[in-house]
Each structure stands twice: as structure tokens, then as C-alpha cells.
Enzyme design. Structure first.
Site, PDB file in Angstrom:
ATOM      1  N   LYS A 194       4.090 -13.834  -0.825  1.00  0.00           N
ATOM      2  CA  LYS A 194       4.753 -14.178  -2.199  1.00  0.00           C
ATOM      3  C   LYS A 194       6.121 -14.629  -2.185  1.00  0.00           C
ATOM      4  O   LYS A 194       6.277 -15.619  -2.540  1.00  0.00           O
ATOM      5  CB  LYS A 194       4.679 -12.877  -3.228  1.00  0.00           C
TER       6      LYS A 194
ATOM      7  N   TRP B  74      -2.860  -1.958  -6.531  1.00  0.00           N
ATOM      8  CA  TRP B  74      -2.544  -1.724  -5.123  1.00  0.00           C
ATOM      9  C   TRP B  74      -2.066  -0.493  -4.652  1.00  0.00           C
ATOM     10  O   TRP B  74      -2.154   0.075  -3.610  1.00  0.00           O
ATOM     11  CB  TRP B  74      -1.356  -2.795  -4.975  1.00  0.00           C
TER      12      TRP B  74
ATOM     13  N   ASP C  95       5.773  -0.331  -1.498  1.00  0.00           N
ATOM     14  CA  ASP C  95       5.011  -1.742  -1.022  1.00  0.00           C
ATOM     15  C   ASP C  95       5.785  -2.740  -1.906  1.00  0.00           C
ATOM     16  O   ASP C  95       5.728  -2.641  -3.196  1.00  0.00           O
ATOM     17  CB  ASP C  95       3.550  -1.627  -1.743  1.00  0.00           C
TER      18      ASP C  95
HETATM   19  C1  LIG Z   1      -0.487  -9.350  -2.585  1.00  0.00           C
HETATM   20  C2  LIG Z   1      -0.565  -8.020  -2.610  1.00  0.00           C
HETATM   21  C3  LIG Z   1      -0.718  -7.030  -1.848  1.00  0.00           C
HETATM   22  C4  LIG Z   1      -2.217  -7.181  -0.778  1.00  0.00           C
HETATM   23  O1  LIG Z   1      -1.705  -8.153   0.323  1.00  0.00           O
HETATM   24  P1  LIG Z   1      -2.505  -8.764   1.549  1.00  0.00           P
HETATM   25  O2  LIG Z   1      -1.331  -9.437   2.372  1.00  0.00           O
HETATM   26  O3  LIG Z   1      -3.550  -9.532   0.934  1.00  0.00           O
HETATM   27  O4  LIG Z   1      -3.058  -7.508   2.345  1.00  0.00           O
HETATM   28  C5  LIG Z   1      -0.674  -5.741  -1.592  1.00  0.00           C
HETATM   29  N1  LIG Z   1       0.362  -5.079  -2.420  1.00  0.00           N
HETATM   30  C6  LIG Z   1       1.114  -5.908  -3.275  1.00  0.00           C
HETATM   31  C7  LIG Z   1       2.055  -5.381  -4.272  1.00  0.00           C
HETATM   32  C8  LIG Z   1       0.636  -7.216  -3.324  1.00  0.00           C
HETATM   33  O5  LIG Z   1       1.271  -8.124  -4.366  1.00  0.00           O
END
Ligand SMILES: *Cc1c(COP(=O)(O)O)cnc(C)c1O
Length: 368
Positions: free
Chosen positions: A198, A104, A174
Site C-alpha cells: 500500500k 482485517w 496492523d
Molecule cells: C492489505 C491488508 C492486509 C493484508 O495484507 P496481505 O499482504 O495481503 O496479507 C492486512 N491488513 C490490512 C490493514 C490491509 O490493508
């Protein structure tokens, strides 16, 4: 197939708290006497404005967001934030610092490079991202525009249990996969973002918490939909927002408050993770977690099955298949890492962890 709810270890979209789903079901056809589903009403109606306020107030109260921050809801997932953050926060002639801890942050780097020079302040790629950099390994630029980090690496199973000291440079995190899983001090961050799927509800909503002064950095020539200030000025109602997802976010925040807030949530998550890691570490080498102990994630638990001295993919495949049949879903590791991964977000209860551990012990007895 199942006529009951299974133990859901999916990485995302992932489990949603049962009381939240039940409440949504109860209100589904006739929301608060309107004779409509929340999905069928104008986003500018007073009923929906109240839902939006519940979601935003919920985030503010649960996370303790200070008044000099704006809370906005956008679309495009965390992945669009990999572009929106540099578009809005990069500064002419200044570098962006990025701590490389997995897939990521690599995606974030790829997008950030389109807007500024990116300094990789630290990386653990040579160790397959099985640990986080230590504080002394992080080499930050003194006057960077901001520092990008990923607080929980969903795929590799690492999580920060400390915060880098950025010496006043705004920290962008993030938090997609560990938002609202633990207590935090929002004032330590310049910007926090998280896709909802999540820990916050269904996919389609992305939460952004941004310090107000940072949102003013952006060039006003950027597309309106890509400027944070548009969402701030219009209270996330510049265009039609994902109304059902926002409603689910409101219910999820209320559920966190009703179950003791982030402090109690964190205590439950620590207990859950401990149960699972203890089962892995106590399996006499049958299960092994490749992640550095101090950096292990409380949300995504990666492990492998060993036969002698080597990881055994056939046994792992058998494990996933038999677990699925036993009502334990989503345990296959990410395709880039292999092995097994149990995602144990807020909505996954201690009962699910206990069921998984019982299954693991049984599987080890039969196949060890
Ligand atoms: C799932 C995830 C993403 C991607 O998220 P999207 O909504 O599919 O763009 C980015 N960063 C982390 C840490 C994630 O767990």
C-alpha cells in the site's frame, strides 16, 4: 488503453511514487555498475547488503524507530503476521485483547484464537464497522499478553486519529494501509507490521518493527522461520529475502526523506483527504460517505451514489466504468461493502485527487 500513466486509486497493490519507478527503471539492467539487475545478485553480496541497509536505515530514520526496537523484513504478507504475532507474543494463561474494527481484525482474531483466549475489547460490527469504538467503549484486560488493533481499516474506510491507552500492555498495530502516511511515536507500540503493497512498495515484503524484549517471548521450538528472533539475529538474511521488494522499499524511504519526511507527507495527505471529503459532503447528497466523520480514513475514502434516498448500484457501476475510461482506475468499493472507494495512499498526488473531484462534479451534474 493508455499510453500515459493513469490516476491510480487501487487499494493494494497500489500506486508507487513515479520518481521511485523511474529510479528503478534507470538502474534496472545495470545496478550501480555491477552489470546486473538487483534481482540477479546474491543476497549475500556486499552490493545487496548495502541495499538492505538503505531500506532498514530508511525505515529507522523516516519513522524515528528507537534503538530498543528491531526492524525486520519478512514474507507472507500482513496475513502471516496474524499468526506470527500470537505465536511469538502470546503468554501462557493470558488473554489477547483485540479491538474489532473490520475484516482485517476478524482475520487476526481467527488466527490469534488458535494460540490463546481472545477478548474482544470492543467491536462496532453491529454498525457495519462504519465507525471506530470510542475510547470509553474499549474494555481491556488488565494483564493481557498484548492488545491488537488495526490503525487504518482499508475496506471500511476508518482510521484512528488517537491511540488507545493500554496501560503498559504492549500494543500491536496492523498498519498495512497507513504506514508512513503520518507522523507517529513508535515507542507507544510493542509491535507494528505492514505489508508493503500500500505505502511501501510492491507486494512480497512485510515490514515488522518489534520491541526487542517482546521478540524474546517466543518458544524456541517454534519453526525458525516463524520466530522474530531468527530475523533479528540474521538481519533478515536467514533465508533468501525478497530482494527486489527490499530495493523498492529502500527507494521509497529515500523518496519520503527527499520530500520532507512524515511531517510533510502527512500534511499532503490531510490536504488530499480534505479535498475529496469536501467534494462528497458538498454534493447535496448525490455522493455520501457512510463513515463517522471523526473516524474517516485519509487513505481509503468510501462513498456511495444516491438517487433520492437510496444508494444506487446502477449509477455506481456506471461511475466506475466511465471513470475507468477517463483514466481514473480502481474506484470500485470492496466487494463486502459495495459502493465506491478511492484509495489515496502517499503515491497518489493532489493532481489525481483534483482530477477525481472534477470527474465527480461532472458526473453529478449529468446524473444527479
Ligand atoms: C492489505 C491488508 C492486509 C493484508 O495484507 P496481505 O499482504 O495481503 O496479507 C492486512 N491488513 C490490512 C490493514 C490491509 O490493508
Amino acid at each position: 488503453m493508455f499510453d500515459h500513466r493513469i490516476h491510480n486509486f487501487n487499494a493494494g497493490p497500489a500506486a508507487i511514487p513515479l520518481p521511485v519507478l523511474k529510479k528503478a527503471q534507470e538502474e534496472f539492467l545495470n545496478f550501480k555498475g555491477t552489470g546486473m539487475s538487483v534481482m540477479e545478485m546474491s543476497h549475500r553480496s556486499k552490493e545487496f547488503e548495502a541495499v538492505l541497509a538503505r531500506a532498514l536505515d530508511g525505515v529507522k530514520n523516516v519513522m524515528g524507530v528507537p534503538d530498543d526496537y528491531s526492524i525486520i523484513l519478512v514474507q507472507g504478507g500482513a496475513s502471516l503476521q496474524f499468526s506470527m504475532v500470537p505465536m511469538n507474543l502470546a503468554l501462557p494463561g493470558k488473554k489477547i485483547d483485540l479491538i474489532q474494527t473490520g475484516a482485517w481484525t476478524q482475520k487476526a482474531e481467527k488466527e490469534a484464537k488458535k494460540h490463546a483466549e481472545v477478548n474482544i475489547a470492543a467491536t462496532t460490527e453491529s454498525e457495519n464497522f462504519m465507525r471506530l469504538p470510542r475510547p470509553e467503549e474499549i474494555k481491556l484486560t488488565a494483564d493481557a499478553a498484548y492488545v491488537h488493533m488495526c490503525s487504518n481499516n482499508t475496506i471500511f474506510g476508518t482510521e484512528y486519529h488517537w491511540l488507545p491507552d493500554t496501560k503498559g500492555v504492549p500494543l500491536v498495530a496492523d498498519m498495512s494501509s497507513n504506514i508512513c502516511s503520518r507522523e507517529l511515536d513508535v515507542s507507544k507500540y510493542g509491535l507494528i507490521f505492514a505489508g508493503a503493497q500500500k505505502n511501501l512498495g510492491p507486494s512480497g515484503v512485510t515490514l515488522v518493527i518489534v520491541r526487542k524484549d517482546l521478540a524474546e517471548r517466543a518458544d524456541k521450538k517454534l519453526p525458525s522461520m516463524l520466530q522474530y528472533r531468527t530475523y533479528i539475529a540474521e538481519n533478515s538474511l536467514y533465508n533468501t529475502p525478497p530482494t527486489f521488494g527490499i530495493y523498492m522499499l529502500a527507494l521509497t524511504m529515500e523518496h519520503i526523506q527527499e520530500t520532507g519526511g512524515l511531517k510533510a507527507t502527512e500534511a499532503r495527505n490531510v490536504a488530499k483527504a480534505n479535498t475529496l471529503y469536501e467534494a462528497i459532503d458538498g454534493s447535496k447528497g448525490f455522493y455520501r460517505c457512510p463513515v463517522n466523520k471523526a473516524d474517516r480514513s485519509r487513505m481509503n475514502v468510501n462513498y456511495r451514489i444516491y438517487k433520492g434516498d437510496t444508494a444506487n448500484e446502477d449509477l455506481e457501476k456506471q461511475f466506475v466504468k466511465e471513470a475507468e475510461a477517463a483514466g481514473l482506475a480502481g474506484l470500485k468499493g470492496h466487494r463486502s461493502v459495495g459502493g465506491l472507494r478511492a484509495s489515496i495512499y502517499n503515491a497518489v498526488g493532489q493532481d489525481s485527487i483534483n482530477a477525481l473531484v472534477a470527474f465527480m462534479n461532472d458526473f453529478a451534474r449529468k446524473n444527479g
